[in-house]
Scaffold this motif. Sequence first.
Motif, PDB file in Angstrom:
ATOM      1  N   ALA A 163       3.749  17.658   0.796  1.00 17.15           N
ATOM      2  CA  ALA A 163       4.952  17.912   1.596  1.00 17.15           C
ATOM      3  C   ALA A 163       5.784  16.652   1.746  1.00 17.15           C
ATOM      4  O   ALA A 163       7.019  16.691   1.655  1.00 17.15           O
ATOM      5  CB  ALA A 163       4.554  18.457   2.963  1.00 17.15           C
ATOM      6  N   ARG A 164       5.124  15.516   1.975  1.00 18.94           N
ATOM      7  CA  ARG A 164       5.868  14.258   2.119  1.00 18.94           C
ATOM      8  C   ARG A 164       6.547  13.873   0.810  1.00 18.94           C
ATOM      9  O   ARG A 164       7.671  13.357   0.817  1.00 18.94           O
ATOM     10  CB  ARG A 164       4.931  13.149   2.581  1.00 18.94           C
ATOM     11  CG  ARG A 164       4.591  13.219   4.060  1.00 18.94           C
ATOM     12  CD  ARG A 164       4.028  11.894   4.554  1.00 18.94           C
ATOM     13  NE  ARG A 164       2.792  11.566   3.866  1.00 18.94           N
ATOM     14  CZ  ARG A 164       1.587  11.977   4.264  1.00 18.94           C
ATOM     15  NH1 ARG A 164       1.476  12.734   5.338  1.00 18.94           N
ATOM     16  NH2 ARG A 164       0.502  11.634   3.592  1.00 18.94           N
ATOM     17  N   SER A 165       5.862  14.108  -0.308  1.00 21.89           N
ATOM     18  CA  SER A 165       6.466  13.791  -1.599  1.00 21.89           C
ATOM     19  C   SER A 165       7.716  14.630  -1.835  1.00 21.89           C
ATOM     20  O   SER A 165       8.752  14.117  -2.280  1.00 21.89           O
ATOM     21  CB  SER A 165       5.449  14.032  -2.715  1.00 21.89           C
ATOM     22  OG  SER A 165       6.012  13.756  -3.980  1.00 21.89           O
ATOM     23  N   ALA A 166       7.627  15.912  -1.531  1.00 23.46           N
ATOM     24  CA  ALA A 166       8.785  16.790  -1.711  1.00 23.46           C
ATOM     25  C   ALA A 166       9.955  16.345  -0.846  1.00 23.46           C
ATOM     26  O   ALA A 166      11.100  16.281  -1.317  1.00 23.46           O
ATOM     27  CB  ALA A 166       8.394  18.228  -1.374  1.00 23.46           C
ATOM     28  N   THR A 188       4.981   6.293  -2.015  1.00 22.08           N
ATOM     29  CA  THR A 188       6.277   6.524  -1.375  1.00 22.08           C
ATOM     30  C   THR A 188       7.398   5.863  -2.152  1.00 22.08           C
ATOM     31  O   THR A 188       8.471   6.457  -2.360  1.00 22.08           O
ATOM     32  CB  THR A 188       6.261   6.000   0.066  1.00 22.08           C
ATOM     33  OG1 THR A 188       5.228   6.671   0.809  1.00 22.08           O
ATOM     34  CG2 THR A 188       7.593   6.234   0.751  1.00 22.08           C
ATOM     35  N   VAL A 189       7.166   4.630  -2.594  1.00 25.00           N
ATOM     36  CA  VAL A 189       8.186   3.931  -3.384  1.00 25.00           C
ATOM     37  C   VAL A 189       8.442   4.675  -4.685  1.00 25.00           C
ATOM     38  O   VAL A 189       9.592   4.816  -5.125  1.00 25.00           O
ATOM     39  CB  VAL A 189       7.753   2.479  -3.663  1.00 25.00           C
ATOM     40  CG1 VAL A 189       8.667   1.827  -4.695  1.00 25.00           C
ATOM     41  CG2 VAL A 189       7.772   1.673  -2.377  1.00 25.00           C
ATOM     42  N   ARG A 190       7.386   5.169  -5.313  1.00 27.71           N
ATOM     43  CA  ARG A 190       7.561   5.936  -6.555  1.00 27.71           C
ATOM     44  C   ARG A 190       8.439   7.158  -6.310  1.00 27.71           C
ATOM     45  O   ARG A 190       9.347   7.463  -7.093  1.00 27.71           O
ATOM     46  CB  ARG A 190       6.207   6.361  -7.098  1.00 27.71           C
ATOM     47  CG  ARG A 190       6.281   7.133  -8.416  1.00 27.71           C
ATOM     48  CD  ARG A 190       4.941   7.725  -8.789  1.00 27.71           C
ATOM     49  NE  ARG A 190       4.535   8.744  -7.824  1.00 27.71           N
ATOM     50  CZ  ARG A 190       3.355   9.359  -7.849  1.00 27.71           C
ATOM     51  NH1 ARG A 190       2.468   9.021  -8.757  1.00 27.71           N
ATOM     52  NH2 ARG A 190       3.067  10.285  -6.953  1.00 27.71           N
ATOM     53  N   ASP A 191       8.201   7.870  -5.210  1.00 28.61           N
ATOM     54  CA  ASP A 191       9.006   9.041  -4.886  1.00 28.61           C
ATOM     55  C   ASP A 191      10.454   8.662  -4.622  1.00 28.61           C
ATOM     56  O   ASP A 191      11.384   9.361  -5.045  1.00 28.61           O
ATOM     57  CB  ASP A 191       8.422   9.762  -3.672  1.00 28.61           C
ATOM     58  CG  ASP A 191       7.089  10.423  -3.977  1.00 28.61           C
ATOM     59  OD1 ASP A 191       6.774  10.601  -5.166  1.00 28.61           O
ATOM     60  OD2 ASP A 191       6.358  10.756  -3.022  1.00 28.61           O
ATOM     61  N   LEU A 192      10.650   7.559  -3.902  1.00 26.26           N
ATOM     62  CA  LEU A 192      12.013   7.104  -3.633  1.00 26.26           C
ATOM     63  C   LEU A 192      12.733   6.731  -4.927  1.00 26.26           C
ATOM     64  O   LEU A 192      13.916   7.049  -5.104  1.00 26.26           O
ATOM     65  CB  LEU A 192      11.993   5.903  -2.688  1.00 26.26           C
ATOM     66  CG  LEU A 192      11.689   6.191  -1.219  1.00 26.26           C
ATOM     67  CD1 LEU A 192      11.485   4.890  -0.456  1.00 26.26           C
ATOM     68  CD2 LEU A 192      12.798   7.018  -0.578  1.00 26.26           C
ATOM     69  N   ALA A 195      12.259  -4.033  -5.475  1.00 19.78           N
ATOM     70  CA  ALA A 195      11.488  -5.196  -5.908  1.00 19.78           C
ATOM     71  C   ALA A 195      10.982  -6.008  -4.717  1.00 19.78           C
ATOM     72  O   ALA A 195       9.833  -6.478  -4.707  1.00 19.78           O
ATOM     73  CB  ALA A 195      12.346  -6.079  -6.825  1.00 19.78           C
ATOM     74  N   ARG A 196      11.811  -6.174  -3.696  1.00 19.49           N
ATOM     75  CA  ARG A 196      11.373  -6.903  -2.504  1.00 19.49           C
ATOM     76  C   ARG A 196      10.202  -6.197  -1.832  1.00 19.49           C
ATOM     77  O   ARG A 196       9.244  -6.834  -1.369  1.00 19.49           O
ATOM     78  CB  ARG A 196      12.527  -7.026  -1.504  1.00 19.49           C
ATOM     79  CG  ARG A 196      13.590  -8.051  -1.872  1.00 19.49           C
ATOM     80  CD  ARG A 196      13.069  -9.468  -1.756  1.00 19.49           C
ATOM     81  NE  ARG A 196      12.612  -9.771  -0.417  1.00 19.49           N
ATOM     82  CZ  ARG A 196      13.385 -10.221   0.564  1.00 19.49           C
ATOM     83  NH1 ARG A 196      14.683 -10.420   0.333  1.00 19.49           N
ATOM     84  NH2 ARG A 196      12.878 -10.492   1.753  1.00 19.49           N
ATOM     85  N   ALA A 197      10.261  -4.872  -1.773  1.00 15.76           N
ATOM     86  CA  ALA A 197       9.198  -4.115  -1.110  1.00 15.76           C
ATOM     87  C   ALA A 197       7.883  -4.201  -1.855  1.00 15.76           C
ATOM     88  O   ALA A 197       6.805  -4.193  -1.252  1.00 15.76           O
ATOM     89  CB  ALA A 197       9.610  -2.646  -0.964  1.00 15.76           C
ATOM     90  N   THR A 198       7.941  -4.293  -3.179  1.00 16.50           N
ATOM     91  CA  THR A 198       6.720  -4.309  -3.981  1.00 16.50           C
ATOM     92  C   THR A 198       6.272  -5.711  -4.353  1.00 16.50           C
ATOM     93  O   THR A 198       5.272  -5.871  -5.062  1.00 16.50           O
ATOM     94  CB  THR A 198       6.929  -3.500  -5.272  1.00 16.50           C
ATOM     95  OG1 THR A 198       8.076  -4.007  -5.978  1.00 16.50           O
ATOM     96  CG2 THR A 198       7.165  -2.027  -4.955  1.00 16.50           C
ATOM     97  N   THR A 225       0.806  -1.225   0.000  1.00 13.46           N
ATOM     98  CA  THR A 225       0.000   0.000   0.000  1.00 13.46           C
ATOM     99  C   THR A 225       0.834   1.268   0.000  1.00 13.46           C
ATOM    100  O   THR A 225       0.306   2.352   0.184  1.00 13.46           O
ATOM    101  CB  THR A 225      -0.937   0.017   1.224  1.00 13.46           C
ATOM    102  OG1 THR A 225      -0.149  -0.060   2.422  1.00 13.46           O
ATOM    103  CG2 THR A 225      -1.918  -1.147   1.184  1.00 13.46           C
ATOM    104  N   ALA A 226       2.137   1.142  -0.180  1.00 14.77           N
ATOM    105  CA  ALA A 226       3.002   2.332  -0.122  1.00 14.77           C
ATOM    106  C   ALA A 226       3.560   2.669  -1.502  1.00 14.77           C
ATOM    107  O   ALA A 226       4.702   3.097  -1.630  1.00 14.77           O
ATOM    108  CB  ALA A 226       4.145   2.101   0.870  1.00 14.77           C
ATOM    109  N   SER A 227       2.762   2.479  -2.553  1.00 17.71           N
ATOM    110  CA  SER A 227       3.261   2.671  -3.907  1.00 17.71           C
ATOM    111  C   SER A 227       3.699   4.110  -4.159  1.00 17.71           C
ATOM    112  O   SER A 227       4.661   4.365  -4.888  1.00 17.71           O
ATOM    113  CB  SER A 227       2.194   2.266  -4.925  1.00 17.71           C
ATOM    114  OG  SER A 227       1.015   3.027  -4.729  1.00 17.71           O
TER     115      SER A 227
END
Length: 245
Positions: free
Chosen positions: A161-164, A29-33, A211-214, A25-27
């Motif tokens: 703000a979190r994305s930035a 955040t992963v995209r931003d990273l 990959a492990r996270a997703t 469910t953290a797609s």
Amino acid sequence: MDTAPQREELPPAPPGPPEGEQHFTASETVRDLVIGMADGLTVPFALAAGLSGAIAANPLIVTAGLAEIAAGCVAMGLGGYLAARTDAQHFEAERSREEQEIRDYPDRERWEVSVILHRYGLRGETLRQATEAIAADRRRWVDFMMRFELDLAEPTPGRAARSAATIGGAYAVGGLIPLSPYILLAETRPALMVSATMTGIALLAFGWLKARATGLPPLRGAVQTFGIGGLAATVAYLIAQWVGG
């Protein structure tokens, strides 16, 4: 207003997986990273590598690299903030428009609910009752239309703000990896070799962890990230070398 689901008419939940349903469910955040880290690893590396062929002075390379990381961190973070704000503004505009349409054309909107439910296999009296149940609560009616007609999910509060912060922070961390050999070593050529090695390892490790996270195959994720990042870094390096003569 209490918006919690009404469960009084639902049967008890049947047995499921012992550890619970595992869904990622953290797609966002992963995209931003991914955006921040991938650019942070490749752009400063290409800049430092390009400068290595033009000047043999690590302090100048470090200064230019740090300036690029600072500028990239701000630019990438601001880009992430504006993108998230645009998504939130778009959602709010579409929700306001949907609320207006329900007020002005309720029969048409009920028909659209029926069309959507019909696609999911509801027919006859069941379709009519489901349509009326959804239209009975205006807030949930709008929620239903936003999700199933427009395919829009409400943005998470504070997302911009979190994305930035995520993109900018990941860019800074990624950028320091290829630049650190130039900080620690006195000679430019050895620093370039170590920087290239560290950047390659970081791309492999980052792809593996992503990959492990997703839930994707880790090896494929590592190779894919390494290949894409390596190609971007190589192209940027060759351009820097060509421009620098």
